[in-house]
Scaffold this motif. Sequence first.
Motif, short mmCIF file in Angstrom:
data_model
loop_
_atom_site.label_atom_id
_atom_site.label_comp_id
_atom_site.label_asym_id
_atom_site.label_seq_id
_atom_site.Cartn_x
_atom_site.Cartn_y
_atom_site.Cartn_z
N ALA A 109 0.83 -1.20 0.00
CA ALA A 109 0.00 0.00 0.00
C ALA A 109 0.87 1.25 0.00
CB ALA A 109 -0.92 0.00 1.21
N VAL A 110 0.47 2.24 -0.79
CA VAL A 110 1.12 3.54 -0.80
C VAL A 110 0.49 4.44 0.25
CG1 VAL A 110 1.56 5.60 -2.21
CG2 VAL A 110 1.75 3.34 -3.22
N ILE A 111 -0.83 4.34 0.38
CA ILE A 111 -1.58 5.13 1.37
C ILE A 111 -1.51 4.38 2.70
CG2 ILE A 111 -3.82 6.11 1.95
CD1 ILE A 111 -4.41 6.14 -1.07
N PRO A 112 -1.03 5.01 3.76
CA PRO A 112 -0.80 4.31 5.03
C PRO A 112 -2.05 3.72 5.68
CG PRO A 112 0.27 6.46 5.03
CD PRO A 112 -0.56 6.38 3.80
N LEU A 113 -3.24 4.11 5.27
CA LEU A 113 -4.46 3.59 5.89
C LEU A 113 -4.76 2.16 5.46
CD1 LEU A 113 -6.73 6.74 5.43
CD2 LEU A 113 -5.51 6.02 7.48
#
Length: 129
Positions: A109-113
């Motif tokens: 994942a690039v987005i930490p969520l």
Amino acid sequence: MRALLRRREAAPPRRWARRWNDRGVSMLEFAGFLPILLVIGMAAIQLGLIGYGINQAGTAARAAARVASQNGDGAAAGAAAVSGWLSPQVNAPKGPDTTTATVTVHVPAVIPLFRGWDVTRHATMPSDH
């Protein structure tokens, strides 16, 4: 003529005063919109990575099925066909008539969520006798 010039000279201070009060507003608007632009950019990068993972998994499944159908080490061929950072898991058992290889890769994942995605692809080849 001089009266007309005096009237024009008297009017600009109001316009200038209003203009000076708007200083920096566009910078604040950009600063408020910047996080939205960053999230959209990161989502685009994430979709690109997922597409790349799907492509790599399909290529590895075809390579593994082809090699396993010819009595070779399909798992090694499938793992060699994928970028190592995708952590491929290759399963290519040879069947009596056909060989079906299954490859699963983990797209980070690039987005930490988010935690990332697992992408699975299958390929079937006829077995050599």
